[in-house]
Scaffold this motif. Sequence first.
Motif, PDB file in Angstrom:
ATOM      1  N   VAL A 591       0.857  -1.185   0.000  1.00 26.73           N
ATOM      2  CA  VAL A 591       0.000   0.000   0.000  1.00 26.73           C
ATOM      3  C   VAL A 591       0.897   1.240   0.000  1.00 26.73           C
ATOM      4  N   TYR A 596      -4.590   5.046   2.642  1.00 28.69           N
ATOM      5  CA  TYR A 596      -5.640   4.089   2.966  1.00 28.69           C
ATOM      6  C   TYR A 596      -6.639   4.778   3.891  1.00 28.69           C
ATOM      7  N   MET A 611      -7.591   1.077  -0.243  1.00 27.31           N
ATOM      8  CA  MET A 611      -6.134   1.204  -0.285  1.00 27.31           C
ATOM      9  C   MET A 611      -5.697   1.601  -1.685  1.00 27.31           C
TER      10      MET A 611
END
Length: 976
Positions: A591, A596, A611
Amino acid sequence: GLNGSPLGFRADATDDPSTLPLSLAQIIPLDGATDISPTTVLLATFSRAIEPTTISSESFYLREAPAGPTIAATFGFTDSNRKVSVTPSAALDVATIYEIVLTNAIEASSGGGALTNPSTSDFTTVASVPLNLVSVWPPSAIAGVAVTLSGQGFDPVPSANTVLFNGVSATPFEGTTDFLRVLVPNTASTGTIRVATSAATSNPVTFTVLIPSTSTIDDVIANITTGSSAKSVVISGDGALCYAVGTDGDVVIPVGIEDAFTYPSIPVGDQPVAIVLHPAGALGYVANFNSGTVSVIDVDPDSPDFNTVVGTISVGSNPIDVAVAPDGDRLAVANAGSNDVSLIDTDETSEAFNEVVATISAGTSAKSVVISGDGTLYVGTSTGVLVIDESNSVVASITAGSSAKSVVISGDGTLLFVLTSDDEILVVDIQDESPSANEVVATIGAGSSAKSVVISADGTLLYIVQEDTDEVLILAIEVIPGVGVTDPDGANSFTIEWSQVGTLPTGDGPADIAVDPSGSGRVIVANAGDFTLTVYGRPFEAVPANFKIVPGVIIPKLPGFYVLGVLQLPPPYTVHDVDIASVRVFGTVPVSPGKYYFGDVNHDGIPDLSMLFCRDEFLAAMPENGERVDVACTGFVAGEEFEGTDDILVLRPTILTPEENQRIVGGHPFEITWTAPLQVLPCDKVKIEWRHDGDDADDIDCDFHLAEGDETNGLAGASEIDELQRLNESADVNDSGWIVIANHVNNDGDYVWNVPAGYYPNARLRITLLWFGLKVGSSEVPFMIEMTVPTRLKSFDVTMEDGDAVLRWETSLEIGMQGYDIVRSDAEVGRYDVITKEMVRSSGATSGGSYEYRDETIAANRTYWYKLREVAEDGTGSEYGPYSVTYRLANQLDQNVPNPFNPTTTIRYAIAGDNPVNLTIYDVAGRRVRTLVNERQRADIYKVTWDGMNDAGVRAASGVYFYKLVAGKFTQTKKM
C-alpha cells in the motif's frame, strides 16, 4: 570355532596412558592451516588427562604473529580433561596470521609431569568474509523483543550495522562478526530482514511480526501415525516439517505438517529421547540416552543427504536433553548419568565444528537445558537450576525444592519457566541487572501429571502436557508491569498474572509438545501411548477476504498515480485490525504510504478498507500477456493471514500465436493471432465499447525485438544482418530496439508476417492496442526464429560419466555442414552460452556421422540444459534441444585401490557441497600418520594418491591403517 578348540588371535599392546609422559597429540587448527574462520575454536588433544589448574592465558594462549599480545579467550575441558578448547572472546581479524602457544607449564593430572613437547604453531584466517545472513531466531516475534541474527561478515562494532525489518531500520545492541542482537521495532512489519553495513547489504531472511493474542487454537487439523512411541517433537523454523523422536524404535520420524506426510524413519542411537533443530535449519541434533551420543541429522530439504544421519558425537552418559544457542554457535547436552553438560561447537565455519569443546559439572543429575539469547545456560537439575555464563562458570543457583523436568524461556528473554517434579511451574526473573535477577517471582500450578511445558511464539500462552489425563492445559500469562515487552525499563517490582483459558484433548499418553516458531500458532503433541502426533490449529487456508479493484479494468498506457483496491473481511475479523504494512498485491506491491482509509463505500453495512497502490509498481508486477488477470491481495489481520482475489480486465491483447518460446521458420510467412477485449462494463458509470468497423478507433501496432547480441551473434547471413541494421536506423523502429512489423492495422485478431530469414533464439513479439490513436495496453511473448538446413539428427544423448557430462549424437544426413557448437544454460528457458572452444567438425560424409563432446566444467548438484547448434557453410543453421542432465553428488568415501598396496594407493571420494575437507591417515593406535588433504574444496569427485610416506617423509611400516574423510558435517572412515 568348535567348543574347546584352540583359538588364536593377535592383539597390539600399548602403554597405559596414565603411565605415559604428557604430550600434545593434536592441535586444531592444524599447523600452517589457511583460510580459517575468524570465529573458529582451538582444540588441543593431549596424550593423557591434564591438570586444569595449569591451563591459563600464560600456559596455553593465542596471539597475533609474531609475538603479539594474548587474545582474550575462554577455556573448556572435556574427554576427562584430555582435551582443552580455547574460544576467543571476540572474532579474530581476517587475513591475519595467529600463533598457538603451549608451554611446559601445562602439567598432567596426579603428578604426571610437565608437557614434554611444548610447541608453537600458526594458522592464517580467511582473506575476507562476505556479508551473509544465515538465520534469524526466533523467526517470529512481537515488537520490542530481542532477536538474534546469525551469519558472517557483520561489522564487529554492533552499532555500525543496520538491521532492516522490511525496510524499517533498527540498530543492534550486541554482536560481533557472526551474530547480532536487535530489538524488533514497533513499526516493523512481516516480510524480510536484511543486514546493511557500510559496504554491502545482505541477503533477505523471512521474518514474521506477531500480534500478542490470548485466543487459543484448539482445532485438531491432523492426526498422524508415527509407528513408534514418540517422546519428543520439534517443528522446523519455517513451520513446514516436524521431527518426532521414536524412543522405542530408536528412530526419528520426519513429518510434513501441511500434507501430513510421514517420511521414512531415520535410524539413530540407542533410546533417543530429545531433539533440537539448528537455527540455520540445516541440522538436527538427537540425544541418545543409552548410547551416550548425539546423532546429527541433515534436515535441509535441498541437501542430497536430507533426512539422514551425517555424524555422531560422543557426550556424557545418559544424555537426556539438548538445546542450541539462538546464534547457532553452541549446543548444550544435559547428561543425566554423568551429572554434567557437554558443550558442542556448532559453528559450521569453526575448525572444531561438531566437536565437544567443554564439559561442565552440574553437581547432580542434569535433567533439562536451555540457552538464552545472550548465551547464558540454564541447566535443570535434580535440585533446581544452575545458571552458567559464557565463560562456562556457574554464576547462580536457583533452588526449586525438587527436580527441574523442563525449562523454557519467554519470547522476550526476560522470564524462565521451570516445570518441577512437584507439578509446579516456577517463574524466574532472568533480566540482566534486575533487582530480582535469578529469583523465583511466581509459582503456578501445573496440573496433576505435568510432563513438559512450552510457551507460545508471542509469549502469551503456556502449554502444559498432562500425561495421566491425556490433555494439555493452556494458561494465559500477563506481566504487570516492570519486565518483558510491557516496559523493559519499568519499576523494580512486578507481578505475574495467569489464568487457564482452555485445554487440548490429546491422544494416549502425551509426552511432549512443540509450538510452531514461524508464528502460525500451530502446536503439535507427541502421544507416546498410541504412537501418534496431533496437530492443532486453524485450517491452513487463509482468512477468506472480499477484494475488489475499482473499477475492475486497467488501461496500462493511460496516465495515473494509483490503483484503488477495496477490502472486506468476514466476522469476527474486522478491517480495523489489518496490519497495513503487511498488505501486498501480486505478493510484492505494498500500500502506498498513508494512502488508505476505513469506511463503507458500497453501503452494505460491512466496514471496508480502501487502499491505493502505486500504479507503476502494479503494472510492473502484472503478467505480460493477456486481458484477464487475477489480482491476489494478502496480509495479516489479528495475527492471521488473509487472502482475497479479484479478476480484472486489462485493456491489452492476448497473443495466441506465436506461443511462448515457439519456434518459427525464418524467411517464410507466419500468421500472428491475438484476442482483445471487445466490450467492458467496469461499473455502472463507465462503459467502453470497441468497434470493428475499420475506422481508427480500434487498431493495433505489432513489432518485434531481438535480444542484445542476436543481431550479430545469430546465424543470419550477411544480407539479413544488413537489413536488420537498416531497419534499426530507419523511422520504423518505434522504441529502443523494437522493429516494426505493422502500424495501425485493424484489430481483426490476425496478421500475416513475412518473418526475416536468420537465426534469432531470443526474440520477443509485442502487440499494442490503440484506441483512437492512443496506446492503451500491450502484451509481449518470447519466441525463436530459426532456419532449416539440410541435416537430419538421428539421435542425441547426454549422460554423466565420472563427473563429466558426455554428449553423443548421430546424424543420418549432412549437406553443406561445417560442424556443431554446443550451447548450455542453467534453466530450460534461459540464456544459452556457447561452451565449445572450437566447433565439433563435421565428418564430411553425406550419410552423416557420430560425434561426442565432454563437458568438464559442470558443478555438482545442478541441472544443465544443452542445445546442439549446426554451423553450415553459408553461416546458417538449426538448433536441436534442449536436452537436460542432472549431476547429482552425495558425500562418499570409496575403498582405496589397490588394497593391499605397495608402494602407492589411490583414494577416491566425492563431496556433495562446497566445504572444508580433511583427509587424514591414522595408524591402529589412532595416531595421525599423514594429512593428504586439508583445504576447502568445491562439490566434485576427487582422487588422491598416498605414497606410503608419513608427514615427516618417512615410509610407514607395513600394517593396517585407517583413512578418515571430514567434509563439512560429513564424516566417514575406512580401513586399508
